[in-house]
Write a protein that holds these residues in place. Structure first.
Motif: not given
Length: 166
Positions: A49-58, A33-39
């Protein structure tokens, strides 16, 4: 004032992402999906222990299928002058800024980035400026609740050798 012209630096876009945990840094679905994964700063309940950051609204109540880094790049391309990054998971926690997220965004854009969400002590500002090239850091709750003063934050930063204005 009807002849005042504002530059692109006057357009600040706020991005409110949340952590989406994955098994490993080279997670196939995130990569596809082209997501940037970080610790992640803390593991989730399953020990990931790893995640990507999903944009949210509201205010974080609705997620969108784009990660914060992709959104930051799109905002820059559309002419934003600065980005304010508010990690939903860190907001109000007082445990420090989401440094992996801040660094990932800064690595992807050339415009100034403001770290937001998570500050609870003067050292969180010093850490943010020493650990990342972030141009600004923001806090609200700790000042509103009078837990820490602006003077204390500036004093801590100055004592640690972090340049600070007046």
């Amino acid at each position: 004032l009807d002849h005042v012209v504002y530059g692109r630096q006057a357009v600040v876009v706020s991005i409110d992402p949340q952590r989406v945990y994955v098994e490993k840094p080279d997670d196939a679905a995130a990569a596809a999906a082209g997501y940037t994964v970080v610790k992640a700063p803390v593991p989730n309940a399953d020990g990931k222990q790893y995640c990507w950051y999903q944009a949210t609204v509201k205010g974080g109540r609705e997620a969108r299928d784009i990660d914060a880094v992709q959104l930051a790049q799109a905002c820059e391309e559309l002419g934003a002058g600065e980005l304010m990054i508010n990690c939903i998971n860190a907001d109000g926690q007082g445990s420090g800024f989401e440094l992996g997220l801040i660094q990932a965004v800064m690595d992807a854009v050339t415009i100034p980035v403001i770290a937001s969400s998570g500050a609870g002590a003067p050292e969180h500002f010093t850490t943010a400026f020493n650990a990342t090239p972030v141009q600004a850091a923001l806090a609200a709750g700790m000042f509103h609740r009078k837990e820490v003063t602006i003077a204390e934050v500036k004093g801590h930063m100055a004592a640690a050798g972090v340049p600070v204005r007046g």
